[in-house]
Design a protein around this motif. Structure first.
Motif, PDB file in Angstrom:
ATOM      1  N   GLU A  57       0.829  -1.198   0.000  1.00  0.00           N
ATOM      2  CA  GLU A  57       0.000   0.000   0.000  1.00  0.00           C
ATOM      3  C   GLU A  57       0.866   1.251   0.000  1.00  0.00           C
ATOM      4  OE1 GLU A  57      -2.865  -0.001   3.112  1.00  0.00           O
ATOM      5  OE2 GLU A  57      -3.719  -1.946   2.550  1.00  0.00           O
ATOM      6  N   ALA A  58       0.339   2.293  -0.620  1.00  0.00           N
ATOM      7  CA  ALA A  58       1.004   3.595  -0.656  1.00  0.00           C
ATOM      8  C   ALA A  58      -0.079   4.665  -0.693  1.00  0.00           C
ATOM      9  CB  ALA A  58       1.911   3.713  -1.878  1.00  0.00           C
ATOM     10  N   PRO A  59       0.225   5.869  -0.260  1.00  0.00           N
ATOM     11  CA  PRO A  59      -0.805   6.916  -0.289  1.00  0.00           C
ATOM     12  C   PRO A  59      -1.265   7.265  -1.705  1.00  0.00           C
ATOM     13  CG  PRO A  59       0.999   7.527   1.165  1.00  0.00           C
ATOM     14  CD  PRO A  59       1.451   6.325   0.398  1.00  0.00           C
ATOM     15  N   ARG A  86      -6.984   2.748 -11.341  1.00  0.00           N
ATOM     16  CA  ARG A  86      -8.371   2.599 -10.873  1.00  0.00           C
ATOM     17  C   ARG A  86      -8.501   1.368  -9.985  1.00  0.00           C
ATOM     18  NH1 ARG A  86     -12.694  -0.094 -11.279  1.00  0.00           N
ATOM     19  NH2 ARG A  86     -11.726  -1.628 -12.658  1.00  0.00           N
ATOM     20  N   GLN A  87      -7.890   0.264 -10.402  1.00  0.00           N
ATOM     21  CA  GLN A  87      -7.947  -0.955  -9.609  1.00  0.00           C
ATOM     22  C   GLN A  87      -7.253  -0.793  -8.263  1.00  0.00           C
ATOM     23  OE1 GLN A  87      -6.537  -4.338 -11.870  1.00  0.00           O
ATOM     24  NE2 GLN A  87      -7.764  -3.814 -13.645  1.00  0.00           N
ATOM     25  N   LEU A  88      -6.121  -0.117  -8.266  1.00  0.00           N
ATOM     26  CA  LEU A  88      -5.398   0.112  -7.016  1.00  0.00           C
ATOM     27  C   LEU A  88      -6.237   0.926  -6.039  1.00  0.00           C
ATOM     28  CD1 LEU A  88      -1.833   0.923  -8.410  1.00  0.00           C
ATOM     29  CD2 LEU A  88      -2.493  -1.132  -7.153  1.00  0.00           C
ATOM     30  N   LEU A  89      -6.902   1.944  -6.546  1.00  0.00           N
ATOM     31  CA  LEU A  89      -7.746   2.777  -5.690  1.00  0.00           C
ATOM     32  C   LEU A  89      -8.936   1.975  -5.169  1.00  0.00           C
ATOM     33  CD1 LEU A  89      -8.100   5.737  -4.647  1.00  0.00           C
ATOM     34  CD2 LEU A  89      -9.635   6.083  -6.588  1.00  0.00           C
ATOM     35  N   ALA A  90      -9.568   1.215  -6.053  1.00  0.00           N
ATOM     36  CA  ALA A  90     -10.738   0.424  -5.656  1.00  0.00           C
ATOM     37  C   ALA A  90     -10.374  -0.630  -4.613  1.00  0.00           C
ATOM     38  CB  ALA A  90     -11.349  -0.242  -6.883  1.00  0.00           C
ATOM     39  N   ALA A  91      -9.150  -1.157  -4.701  1.00  0.00           N
ATOM     40  CA  ALA A  91      -8.707  -2.195  -3.765  1.00  0.00           C
ATOM     41  C   ALA A  91      -8.163  -1.614  -2.465  1.00  0.00           C
ATOM     42  CB  ALA A  91      -7.639  -3.060  -4.431  1.00  0.00           C
ATOM     43  N   GLY A  92      -8.099  -0.296  -2.355  1.00  0.00           N
ATOM     44  CA  GLY A  92      -7.586   0.338  -1.155  1.00  0.00           C
ATOM     45  C   GLY A  92      -6.082   0.319  -1.042  1.00  0.00           C
ATOM     46  N   ARG A  93      -5.396   0.026  -2.137  1.00  0.00           N
ATOM     47  CA  ARG A  93      -3.927   0.001  -2.090  1.00  0.00           C
ATOM     48  C   ARG A  93      -3.326   1.387  -2.273  1.00  0.00           C
ATOM     49  NH1 ARG A  93      -1.673  -4.847  -1.624  1.00  0.00           N
ATOM     50  NH2 ARG A  93      -2.979  -6.674  -1.959  1.00  0.00           N
ATOM     51  N   ARG A 152       5.894   8.762  -0.747  1.00  0.00           N
ATOM     52  CA  ARG A 152       5.759   7.331  -1.033  1.00  0.00           C
ATOM     53  C   ARG A 152       4.673   7.158  -2.077  1.00  0.00           C
ATOM     54  NH1 ARG A 152       3.144   3.285   2.113  1.00  0.00           N
ATOM     55  NH2 ARG A 152       2.719   4.902   3.670  1.00  0.00           N
ATOM     56  N   ALA A 153       4.956   6.338  -3.098  1.00  0.00           N
ATOM     57  CA  ALA A 153       4.003   6.213  -4.200  1.00  0.00           C
ATOM     58  C   ALA A 153       4.143   4.867  -4.895  1.00  0.00           C
ATOM     59  CB  ALA A 153       4.213   7.335  -5.214  1.00  0.00           C
ATOM     60  N   ALA A 176       9.380   4.609  -3.878  1.00  0.00           N
ATOM     61  CA  ALA A 176       8.478   4.156  -4.936  1.00  0.00           C
ATOM     62  C   ALA A 176       8.562   2.657  -5.175  1.00  0.00           C
ATOM     63  CB  ALA A 176       8.785   4.891  -6.238  1.00  0.00           C
ATOM     64  N   ASN A 177       7.398   2.044  -5.328  1.00  0.00           N
ATOM     65  CA  ASN A 177       7.251   0.736  -5.934  1.00  0.00           C
ATOM     66  C   ASN A 177       6.506   0.941  -7.238  1.00  0.00           C
ATOM     67  OD1 ASN A 177       8.422  -0.953  -3.825  1.00  0.00           O
ATOM     68  ND2 ASN A 177       6.655  -0.358  -2.593  1.00  0.00           N
TER      69      ASN A 177
END
Length: 231
Positions: A57-59, A86-93, A152-153, A176-177
């Motif tokens: 996870e990252a902000p 979009r998927q990262l946001l939807a998954a809460g990551r 962090r991103a 970053a990852n």
């Protein structure tokens, strides 16, 4: 009576030898520089490349810009990047998305097109932050840190571009990852061209880091990412 000496071809031969030597030396230097730059990029990105499912996870998700068609619709390559975000946001990551791209001309707006694409697919507008001066990968990473205060991103782009993007962001102070897209591999020619260009781009990345250049446009600190995360 002495004979006149005919001009020889010694000068031409010497010029040819020097020209060949210059080409050989130049090629060798270019090859060594390229190999060293690519190796540096890969070493910096090692251990920081993930999939949507396993990325930490990252902000913020930092989505790097790419071609937008004349009708203002993101190209397939850019749309694939946006879908990952979009998927990262939807998954809460991630909790916000920073879209960074080229808006040098008023009639060409990558960040605006990116935001519209995301909002049209259900992303809350207040979660999308625009960086209009991400003219290249170095500028996007530099500005993410300096202008938007990103520490962090998760960087999102195509997988052939991802090591360089992660390496630059990490070198410029962003923890970053990265998540890389593979779905547009079906566009074989474009994928092959992009992958090949990465060799030269890695040399430029190394030079940008060594020179410590400022982006084309820097500007003042912006609060967009802070506001998106607070909301």
């Amino acid at each position: 009576m002495s004979r006149l000496r005919r001009p020889g071809n010694g000068g031409a031969a010497r010029w040819l030898r020097r020209a060949v030597l210059a080409v050989v030396v130049g090629t060798a230097v270019g090859l060594v520089t390229t190999v060293a730059s690519v190796s540096w990029v890969r070493s910096q990105a090692e251990g920081h490349l993930f999939t949507v499912e396993d990325v930490p996870e990252a902000p913020v998700a930092l989505v790097l810009g790419a071609q937008v068609d004349r009708d203002g619709v993101p190209s397939a390559f850019l749309a694939a990047r946006l879908e990952i975000a979009r998927q990262l946001l939807a998954a809460g990551r991630v909790r916000a998305i920073l879209v960074s791209g080229d808006h040098m001309d008023w009639d060409y707006d990558e960040p605006g097109a990116m935001r519209r694409w995301l909002v049209d697919r259900g992303v809350a507008p207040e979660k999308v932050v625009l960086d209009h001066a991400g003219f290249d990968t170095y500028d996007s990473c530099f500005r993410a840190k300096r202008i938007f205060g990103v520490d962090r991103a998760t960087v999102v782009t195509q997988s052939f571009h991802l090591p360089r993007a992660v390496a630059l962001c990490r070198r410029l102070g962003v923890d970053a990852n990265g998540v890389g897209d593979e779905t547009v591999r079906r566009y074989r020619t474009a994928w092959r061209v992009g992958s090949t260009r990465e060799h030269g781009a890695c040399v430029k990345a190394a030079w940008d880091v060594l020179s410590g250049r400022d982006p084309v446009h820097l500007g003042r600190r912006e609060s967009g990412v802070d506001d998106a995360l607070r909301d």
